[in-house]
Design an enzyme around this catalytic site. Structure first.
Site, PDB file in Angstrom:
ATOM      1  N   ASP A   8       0.866  -1.163   0.000  1.00  0.00           N
ATOM      2  CA  ASP A   8       0.000   0.000   0.000  1.00  0.00           C
ATOM      3  C   ASP A   8       0.916   1.230   0.000  1.00  0.00           C
ATOM      4  O   ASP A   8       2.113   1.112   0.292  1.00  0.00           O
ATOM      5  CB  ASP A   8      -0.880  -0.019   1.253  1.00  0.00           C
ATOM      6  N   ASP A  10       0.028   5.088   1.098  1.00  0.00           N
ATOM      7  CA  ASP A  10      -0.088   6.031   2.211  1.00  0.00           C
ATOM      8  C   ASP A  10       0.037   5.312   3.551  1.00  0.00           C
ATOM      9  O   ASP A  10      -0.687   4.355   3.831  1.00  0.00           O
ATOM     10  CB  ASP A  10      -1.436   6.753   2.141  1.00  0.00           C
ATOM     11  N   GLU A  17      -0.985  10.440   5.690  1.00  0.00           N
ATOM     12  CA  GLU A  17      -2.314  10.355   6.295  1.00  0.00           C
ATOM     13  C   GLU A  17      -2.678  11.624   7.055  1.00  0.00           C
ATOM     14  O   GLU A  17      -3.801  12.129   6.951  1.00  0.00           O
ATOM     15  CB  GLU A  17      -2.387   9.139   7.243  1.00  0.00           C
ATOM     16  N   GLY A  47      -9.950   4.406  -0.186  1.00  0.00           N
ATOM     17  CA  GLY A  47     -10.098   5.227  -1.373  1.00  0.00           C
ATOM     18  C   GLY A  47     -10.694   6.588  -1.078  1.00  0.00           C
ATOM     19  O   GLY A  47     -11.212   6.843   0.016  1.00  0.00           O
ATOM     20  N   GLU A  48     -10.628   7.451  -2.092  1.00  0.00           N
ATOM     21  CA  GLU A  48     -11.055   8.839  -1.920  1.00  0.00           C
ATOM     22  C   GLU A  48     -12.545   8.961  -1.636  1.00  0.00           C
ATOM     23  O   GLU A  48     -12.973   9.769  -0.809  1.00  0.00           O
ATOM     24  CB  GLU A  48     -10.691   9.627  -3.181  1.00  0.00           C
ATOM     25  N   ALA A  49     -13.350   8.166  -2.315  1.00  0.00           N
ATOM     26  CA  ALA A  49     -14.798   8.245  -2.112  1.00  0.00           C
ATOM     27  C   ALA A  49     -15.168   7.919  -0.679  1.00  0.00           C
ATOM     28  O   ALA A  49     -15.940   8.644  -0.033  1.00  0.00           O
ATOM     29  CB  ALA A  49     -15.513   7.291  -3.073  1.00  0.00           C
ATOM     30  N   ALA A  68     -15.303  17.696  -3.656  1.00  0.00           N
ATOM     31  CA  ALA A  68     -14.375  17.316  -2.597  1.00  0.00           C
ATOM     32  C   ALA A  68     -13.044  16.861  -3.181  1.00  0.00           C
ATOM     33  O   ALA A  68     -11.966  17.190  -2.666  1.00  0.00           O
ATOM     34  CB  ALA A  68     -14.984  16.205  -1.742  1.00  0.00           C
ATOM     35  N   SER A 108      -5.285   2.478  -2.964  1.00  0.00           N
ATOM     36  CA  SER A 108      -6.679   2.852  -3.200  1.00  0.00           C
ATOM     37  C   SER A 108      -6.812   4.330  -3.542  1.00  0.00           C
ATOM     38  O   SER A 108      -7.914   4.843  -3.684  1.00  0.00           O
ATOM     39  CB  SER A 108      -7.520   2.526  -1.962  1.00  0.00           C
ATOM     40  N   ALA A 109      -5.686   5.021  -3.665  1.00  0.00           N
ATOM     41  CA  ALA A 109      -5.679   6.449  -3.988  1.00  0.00           C
ATOM     42  C   ALA A 109      -5.747   6.655  -5.496  1.00  0.00           C
ATOM     43  O   ALA A 109      -5.421   5.756  -6.280  1.00  0.00           O
ATOM     44  CB  ALA A 109      -4.420   7.107  -3.429  1.00  0.00           C
ATOM     45  N   LYS A 113      -2.224  11.103  -7.220  1.00  0.00           N
ATOM     46  CA  LYS A 113      -1.652  11.107  -5.873  1.00  0.00           C
ATOM     47  C   LYS A 113      -0.574  10.036  -5.734  1.00  0.00           C
ATOM     48  O   LYS A 113       0.466  10.265  -5.110  1.00  0.00           O
ATOM     49  CB  LYS A 113      -2.749  10.890  -4.833  1.00  0.00           C
TER      50      LYS A 113
END
Length: 384
Positions: A8, A10, A17, A47-49, A68, A108-109, A113
């Site tokens: 992963d 971040d 974070e 993820g962002e959502a 957002a 998941s970003a 990013k």
């Protein structure tokens, strides 16, 4: 045998974070919605959502995700270079590549990013076999899709993959994909990681011992460190210590900094004598700090050393203490009181190092046995 390690991004390869949460709080504030750091915690790694919609739904709000996302990107790109983002141990990617183990970043970003973060880490793209971002799948973490997609692209069986994660969502994703999961304590505690199903827990990637071959790395992950499965006796309990790569000097520097930060917050209106302390967990390599907190009822006062120990136990349960650093105004530097030494005895070895540092910078070091040669251990917990 481990054929691929899937990282992963971040909280694993880069410290981002805190910045992300800060921007998230600012975004909600711009909409007149008050949220705090803890509101984002359950939604990290998904993820962002989920990062934005999770806190909004928890509070009964609807937000425009595109708005957002745009706000987040503009502020992240502006503030990213102003923040210390380095995490220890990212050289593991290059070492795995040299050992013949495939490596991938599975985040998941969004792609922009991930690219910005990779650039900041200094990781050479040539050392990565694959980069996967949130747009690769419809269902993000905690679903297994993104890790299964990575395994398919690499041509690796999920059972041959190791996932490096720092969030509950990420751990669940890796485990659901049928992979072994290494959890780092950069974002969550050891107890949270264990509850989520992590197979192995490290403080950060810097905790990985030296290896040069795939076989050596496999032994590290399997926990074959030369220490018996029963662990090492720390006071009244056996703990399996983590093999760390950080030099003692670097570890002590970090502990001293955290002890002085705690010292700043000491509550000492009666004695005006402030103390800060930091303990090093043997099992995880994590540092916990505390300060003295006095009370009108003097017997209710708690010393900095015990405060730090309580922080460690609250996060990890049974602990072993590899090192204690105590900072104070006293000159020469003040040692722990007798009561603190007895509490330390429950979780320390005879050769646990105790470092005392004064405000003037004088440093004195002792073995625990030199400060308390005959500690009391409850009879039922003694080993013959």
């Amino acid at each position: 045998m481990i054929k691929a390690v899937l990282f992963d991004m971040d909280g694993v390869l880069i410290r981002s974070e805190e910045l992300s949460i800060r921007i998230g709080i600012d975004y909600f504030a711009s909409k007149g919605i008050k949220v705090s750091e803890k509101d984002f915690a359950p939604h990290l790694g998904g993820g962002e959502a989920r990062f934005f919609q999770g806190p909004a739904r928890d509070r009964g709000y609807d937000i425009d995700l595109k708005d957002a996302s745009a706000y987040f990107r503009s502020h992240y790109e502006k503030l990213f270079g102003q923040t210390d983002t380095k995490l220890p141990g990212t050289d593991i990617v290059k070492r795995l590549h040299r050992a013949g183990i495939m490596t991938a970043v599975v985040s998941s970003a969004p792609e922009w990013k991930v690219n910005a973060n990779l650039l900041a880490t200094g990781i050479d793209r040539a050392d990565l076999d694959l980069v996967v971002c949130e747009n690769a799948v419809k269902r993000n973490k905690p679903y297994p899709d993104i890790y299964l997609s990575a395994a398919i692209s690499l041509g690796a069986d999920p059972a041959e993959c190791l996932v490096a994660e720092d969030s509950v969502s990420g751990i669940m994703s890796g485990k659901s994909a049928g992979m072994r999961v290494l959890s780092l304590m950069t974002t969550i505690s050891a107890s949270e990681a264990a509850a989520a199903g992590a197979d192995l827990i490290w403080s950060d990637l810097g905790a990985c011992p030296v290896f040069t071959t795939a076989e050596e790395f496999e032994r590290i992950i399997d926990g074959d460190s030369g220490v018996s499965s029963e662990g090492v006796l720390y006071g009244a309990h056996r703990v399996k210590p983590l093999e760390r790569r950080l030099p003692d000097g670097e570890t002590e520097k970090m502990m001293t900094e955290k002890a002085w930060m705690a010292w700043e917050n000491a509550y000492a209106p009666y004695s005006h004598f402030r103390v800060g302390a930091a303990v090093l967990s043997a099992a995880t390599g994590r540092i916990y700090s505390g300060c003295n907190v006095e009370n009108s009822s003097y017997g209710a006062t708690i010393c900095a050393e015990r405060n730090a120990i309580l922080q460690a136990v609250a996060k990890e349960g049974i602990i072993g203490i590899d090192k204690l650093v105590v900072v104070s105004d006293d000159d020469p530097p003040a040692p722990p009181c007798a009561q603190c030494l007895q509490v330390l005895a429950e979780f320390s070895k005879s050769d646990t190092h105790v470092v005392l540092i004064s405000r003037k910078g004088e440093r004195r070091e002792y073995l625990f046995s030199e400060l308390l040669p005959n500690p009391f251990i409850f009879p039922d917990l003694r080993e013959s």
